[in-house]
Write an enzyme that holds these catalytic residues in place. Structure first.
Site, mmCIF file in Angstrom:
data_model
loop_
_atom_site.group_PDB
_atom_site.id
_atom_site.type_symbol
_atom_site.label_atom_id
_atom_site.label_comp_id
_atom_site.label_asym_id
_atom_site.label_seq_id
_atom_site.Cartn_x
_atom_site.Cartn_y
_atom_site.Cartn_z
ATOM 1 N N THR A 1 0.829 -1.212 0.000
ATOM 2 C CA THR A 1 0.000 0.000 0.000
ATOM 3 C C THR A 1 0.860 1.257 0.000
ATOM 4 O O THR A 1 0.402 2.320 -0.395
ATOM 5 C CB THR A 1 -0.905 0.037 1.252
ATOM 6 O OG1 THR A 1 -0.095 -0.307 2.381
ATOM 7 C CG2 THR A 1 -2.057 -0.942 1.136
ATOM 8 N N ASP B 1 9.713 1.018 4.934
ATOM 9 C CA ASP B 1 10.809 0.380 5.677
ATOM 10 C C ASP B 1 11.764 1.413 6.259
ATOM 11 O O ASP B 1 12.151 1.351 7.424
ATOM 12 C CB ASP B 1 11.578 -0.576 4.760
ATOM 13 C CG ASP B 1 10.681 -1.600 4.093
ATOM 14 O OD1 ASP B 1 9.503 -1.696 4.492
ATOM 15 O OD2 ASP B 1 11.153 -2.297 3.190
ATOM 16 N N LEU C 1 12.699 -8.707 6.114
ATOM 17 C CA LEU C 1 12.664 -7.924 7.359
ATOM 18 C C LEU C 1 13.455 -6.619 7.209
ATOM 19 O O LEU C 1 13.846 -5.991 8.179
ATOM 20 C CB LEU C 1 13.205 -8.754 8.532
ATOM 21 C CG LEU C 1 12.426 -10.038 8.820
ATOM 22 C CD1 LEU C 1 13.079 -10.830 9.952
ATOM 23 C CD2 LEU C 1 10.967 -9.717 9.182
ATOM 24 N N SER D 1 32.500 -4.812 5.718
ATOM 25 C CA SER D 1 31.308 -5.540 6.169
ATOM 26 C C SER D 1 31.742 -6.820 6.860
ATOM 27 O O SER D 1 32.432 -7.653 6.256
ATOM 28 C CB SER D 1 30.419 -5.888 4.979
ATOM 29 O OG SER D 1 29.573 -6.971 5.324
HETATM 30 C C1 GLA Z 1 9.021 -4.013 0.588
HETATM 31 C C2 GLA Z 1 9.201 -2.535 0.278
HETATM 32 C C3 GLA Z 1 8.188 -1.679 1.015
HETATM 33 C C4 GLA Z 1 6.760 -2.200 0.828
HETATM 34 C C5 GLA Z 1 6.712 -3.709 1.069
HETATM 35 C C6 GLA Z 1 5.372 -4.294 0.744
HETATM 36 O O1 GLA Z 1 9.339 -4.241 1.925
HETATM 37 O O2 GLA Z 1 10.504 -2.115 0.619
HETATM 38 O O3 GLA Z 1 8.290 -0.333 0.595
HETATM 39 O O4 GLA Z 1 6.272 -1.859 -0.431
HETATM 40 O O5 GLA Z 1 7.688 -4.402 0.328
HETATM 41 O O6 GLA Z 1 4.409 -3.798 1.581
#
Ligand code: GLA
Length: 395
Positions: free
Chosen positions: A35, A171, A124, A67
């Site tokens: 969304t 995220d 994640l 890293s």
């Molecule tokens: C990934 C993307 C987010 C979002 C999700 C799905 O995590 O980085 O921006 O679109 O997928 O909700």
């Protein structure tokens, strides 16, 4: 959780100087999938796995980046950054440096020691964690105050334009703004957000299917284009709409003949998912966990059937989890095609849930899952900084 003093000690052993340490978390999304890039609503929480960056300034304009996860060092010049066809881990920190410089921040060269504990390829947001931790560290080292929303937007720009993944803002935003014990209700258009306390008797449990979401990147960009195409077609009869966020379910049904079956289903997912996010936020606002189950179940069904981003292992994991005692709700989380499920589970049942789901999933698929009992955690922060170096932070 990694001990920041250990990161500091490893930095010293490698670069032979003092350093500051910054941290940014991965995330789990309770509901509101696919969304964000449709201008809609999401409800994520930051989790207790982070990416850690120890950093000390240099006298030149080089970034020397080590890293621990890849056991590799790369050098990049701040004066020669440009988006290329990447796919090395160093393109994430380099992309953030590029986005910051593009926005007018003049960065100091620096040595960086990076270690991530967010599982890679598990949905994640290990990439948001490395982006935000690096961005925070570079800004602080160059003595800029941290504006969390601006940092999130610049990290998203790095992903979109440098790395080439057309991700939304969810995220990076929650990695910057996460709050311990809370989920974030975010309006991805206005970037207004509210923090919602999670009921203390409810645990967030993340089940990793151990299927890496490799297919995800290209399918993700395809889904995004499909949504844009649906908006273009609906815009011919609904002038003024900018995103699927602006379309109601009855408008979609009324103009169904303008869309292919696939575009109709994609749109229906986004429109109904936005509604589910708002209902979930209301239920959480009333502290009422039991009503979350049907909303999460419907979200998973819609992602599987309409948006078509689930996979057999995710469906199996959700099906097994949903029939365990003490489960309020379960669904896939993140972009899909593998990765993890989110499970809202009564605290008293958490350990038993972990044991049973692990055994049943392994028996059904032959894969041994990782199952994490999580707390919602704080967003990015300075973990160890010399006293004179504490950066000022604004919301
Ligand atoms: C990934 C993307 C987010 C979002 C999700 C799905 O995590 O980085 O921006 O679109 O997928 O909700």
């Amino acid at each position: 959780m990694i001990d920041p003093r250990a990161v500091l000690a490893k930095f010293r052993a490698r670069f032979d100087s003092a350093a500051a340490v910054y941290r940014a978390p991965g995330r789990v999304n309770l509901i509101g999938e696919h969304t964000d890039y449709n201008g809609g609503f999401v409800l994520p929480a930051a989790i207790g796995f982070s990416c850690w960056v120890a950093i000390a300034p240099r006298d030149d304009r080089k970034l020397v980046v080590y890293s621990e996860n890849f056991d590799e060092t790369h050098e990049v010049s701040l004066d020669a950054l440009s988006p290329r066809t990447p796919k090395r881990w160093v393109d994430y920190p380099a992309g953030v440096a590029w986005a910051l410089e593009q926005a007018g921040f003049r960065l100091r060269g620096a040595n960086l020691y990076i270690v991530g504990e967010v599982p890679l390829g598990a949905g994640l947001s290990s990439s948001a964690a490395i982006d935000v931790a690096t961005g925070y560290a570079l800004l602080a080292t160059s003595r800029y105050p941290i504006d969390r929303t601006r940092l999130a937007l610049l990290c998203q720009r790095a992903e979109n334009e440098f790395v080439g993944a057309r991700t939304g803002i969810m995220d990076q935003f929650v990695s910057c703004h996460g709050r311990a014990g809370h989920a974030l209700l975010l309006d991805c258009r206005s970037l207004d957000f509210r923090v919602l306390p999670l009921p203390p008797e409810m645990k967030l449990i993340i089940c990793n299917t151990m299927v890496r979401h490799e297919l995800g990147a290209s399918e993700y960009n395809t889904r995004r284009s499909e949504c844009e195409e649906a908006v273009r077609r609906l815009g011919e009869v609904l002038p003024g709409i900018r995103a699927l966020r602006d379309v109601t379910l009855s408008q979609l049904q009324q103009h169904r003949q303008r869309l292919s079956d696939v575009l109709f289903k994609r749109s229906r997912h986004v429109i109904t998912e936005n509604d589910r996010v708002c209902k979930t936020a209301d239920a959480l606002g009333q502290g009422y966990a039991p009503s979350l189950g049907p909303l999460l179940a419907e979200s998973h069904r819609s992602l599987r059937e309409d948006y078509q981003v689930s996979c057999g292992e995710l469906d199996t994991m959700v099906e097994i989890a949903s029939r365990q005692p003490g489960v309020y709700g379960a669904r896939m989380t993140g972009g899909g095609f593998g990765g993890c499920t989110i499970n809202l589970v009564r605290a008293a049942d958490a350990l038993e849930f972990q044991r049973r789901v692990s055994a049943e999933y392994a028996a059904a698929t032959g894969r041994k899952p990782d199952i994490y009992i999580c707390e919602a955690s704080e967003g990015a922060e300075a973990a160890v900084v010399p006293a004179q170096d504490v950066p000022s932070v604004s919301l």
